[in-house]
Design a protein around this motif. Structure first.
Motif, mmCIF file in Angstrom:
data_model
loop_
_atom_site.group_PDB
_atom_site.id
_atom_site.type_symbol
_atom_site.label_atom_id
_atom_site.label_comp_id
_atom_site.label_asym_id
_atom_site.label_seq_id
_atom_site.Cartn_x
_atom_site.Cartn_y
_atom_site.Cartn_z
ATOM 1 N N SER A 1 0.856 -1.187 0.000
ATOM 2 C CA SER A 1 0.000 0.000 0.000
ATOM 3 C C SER A 1 0.890 1.233 0.000
ATOM 4 O O SER A 1 2.047 1.178 0.413
ATOM 5 N N GLY A 2 0.338 2.338 -0.408
ATOM 6 C CA GLY A 2 1.085 3.588 -0.379
ATOM 7 C C GLY A 2 0.349 4.642 0.422
ATOM 8 O O GLY A 2 -0.884 4.667 0.443
ATOM 9 N N VAL A 3 1.097 5.478 1.108
ATOM 10 C CA VAL A 3 0.536 6.648 1.769
ATOM 11 C C VAL A 3 1.314 7.857 1.265
ATOM 12 O O VAL A 3 2.532 7.789 1.086
ATOM 13 N N TYR A 4 0.596 8.946 1.012
ATOM 14 C CA TYR A 4 1.207 10.122 0.409
ATOM 15 C C TYR A 4 0.926 11.343 1.269
ATOM 16 O O TYR A 4 -0.124 11.463 1.885
ATOM 17 N N PHE A 5 1.887 12.255 1.266
ATOM 18 C CA PHE A 5 1.823 13.446 2.090
ATOM 19 C C PHE A 5 2.067 14.658 1.202
ATOM 20 O O PHE A 5 3.107 14.749 0.550
ATOM 21 N N GLU A 6 1.129 15.586 1.180
ATOM 22 C CA GLU A 6 1.250 16.788 0.377
ATOM 23 C C GLU A 6 1.866 17.902 1.199
ATOM 24 O O GLU A 6 1.545 18.067 2.374
ATOM 25 N N THR A 7 2.732 18.676 0.555
ATOM 26 C CA THR A 7 3.362 19.788 1.265
ATOM 27 C C THR A 7 2.855 21.141 0.790
ATOM 28 O O THR A 7 2.819 22.086 1.559
ATOM 29 N N GLY A 8 2.507 21.267 -0.466
ATOM 30 C CA GLY A 8 2.140 22.563 -1.010
ATOM 31 C C GLY A 8 3.341 23.496 -1.129
ATOM 32 O O GLY A 8 3.211 24.654 -1.482
ATOM 33 N N SER A 9 4.518 22.997 -0.839
ATOM 34 C CA SER A 9 5.734 23.794 -0.836
ATOM 35 C C SER A 9 6.318 23.914 -2.236
ATOM 36 O O SER A 9 6.208 23.008 -3.048
ATOM 37 N N ARG A 10 6.968 25.027 -2.474
ATOM 38 C CA ARG A 10 7.704 25.183 -3.744
ATOM 39 C C ARG A 10 9.123 24.657 -3.609
ATOM 40 O O ARG A 10 9.876 24.632 -4.565
ATOM 41 N N LEU B 1 10.719 15.963 -3.214
ATOM 42 C CA LEU B 1 9.297 16.070 -3.515
ATOM 43 C C LEU B 1 9.054 15.791 -4.995
ATOM 44 O O LEU B 1 9.888 16.123 -5.836
ATOM 45 N N ASN B 2 7.921 15.182 -5.298
ATOM 46 C CA ASN B 2 7.592 14.907 -6.696
ATOM 47 C C ASN B 2 6.949 16.144 -7.339
ATOM 48 O O ASN B 2 6.846 17.202 -6.713
ATOM 49 N N ASP B 3 6.502 16.014 -8.571
ATOM 50 C CA ASP B 3 5.918 17.137 -9.305
ATOM 51 C C ASP B 3 4.659 17.689 -8.653
ATOM 52 O O ASP B 3 4.296 18.841 -8.873
ATOM 53 N N LYS B 4 3.982 16.874 -7.862
ATOM 54 C CA LYS B 4 2.761 17.313 -7.179
ATOM 55 C C LYS B 4 3.066 17.916 -5.813
ATOM 56 O O LYS B 4 2.171 18.127 -5.018
ATOM 57 N N ARG B 5 4.360 18.128 -5.509
ATOM 58 C CA ARG B 5 4.813 18.699 -4.237
ATOM 59 C C ARG B 5 4.481 17.795 -3.068
ATOM 60 O O ARG B 5 4.103 18.228 -1.989
ATOM 61 N N SER B 6 4.580 16.503 -3.290
ATOM 62 C CA SER B 6 4.294 15.531 -2.240
ATOM 63 C C SER B 6 5.365 14.453 -2.237
ATOM 64 O O SER B 6 6.216 14.398 -3.120
ATOM 65 N N PHE B 7 5.305 13.599 -1.226
ATOM 66 C CA PHE B 7 6.189 12.444 -1.141
ATOM 67 C C PHE B 7 5.368 11.288 -0.600
ATOM 68 O O PHE B 7 4.276 11.472 -0.066
ATOM 69 N N GLY B 8 5.897 10.080 -0.757
ATOM 70 C CA GLY B 8 5.141 8.914 -0.319
ATOM 71 C C GLY B 8 5.995 7.906 0.418
ATOM 72 O O GLY B 8 7.221 7.919 0.339
#
Length: 144
Positions: free
Chosen positions: A55-64, A111-118
């Motif tokens: 399974s995967g869990v993802y975390f968004e940062t909204g950071s540049r 961080l990936n292109d969506k500004r998140s990591f998993g």
């Protein structure tokens, strides 16, 4: 007509399939941010009753910014869980979480292109029960 509509709504409202609780074998993530602190840090609680497959869990940062700093404490009640993440070069790294112990993870991840990591959660040698994690992360500017 109103009676049918009322019965239909009552049927849907009482249907277990429409309940708000996710399945026991799905990781659930609940996060809150701390907007008045430096670098907009977040704290997340992740839980799953039983993990039967990857399974995967993802975390968004909204950071540049390009990198997140992550601190996590992970536990399982039964089994062994491999947690896979990517380092700042994008290379996979992992840590095994064994039942009855508390594992700590400190990392920097790109961080990936969506500004998140998993994080990828992989049961090792059978099902894992009682997974819980506390994940703290922030995305300070480069050089901080």
């Amino acid at each position: 007509m109103r009676r049918r509509l009322g019965l239909l709504l009552l049927t849907f409202a009482s249907s277990p399939a429409l309940a708000c609780d996710p399945p026991n074998n799905t990781p659930v993530t609940r996060c809150k941010n701390h907007p008045l602190e430096d670098y907009d840090p977040w704290t997340c609680e992740v839980t799953a009753g039983v993990l039967e497959k990857r399974s995967g869990v993802y975390f968004e940062t909204g950071s540049r910014n390009e990198v997140a700093t992550v601190w996590a404490t992970l536990r399982v009640e039964k089994g062994t869980l491999r947690v896979v993440y990517r380092d700042t070069k994008g290379e996979p790294q992992n840590i095994d979480v064994v039942a009855g112990t508390e594992s700590k993870l400190e990392m920097k991840t790109k961080l990936n292109d969506k500004r998140s990591f998993g994080l990828t959660l992989e049961p090792v040698g059978g099902n894992v029960e009682g997974f819980s994690a506390t994940v703290h992360y922030a995305s300070p500017p480069s050089g901080s």
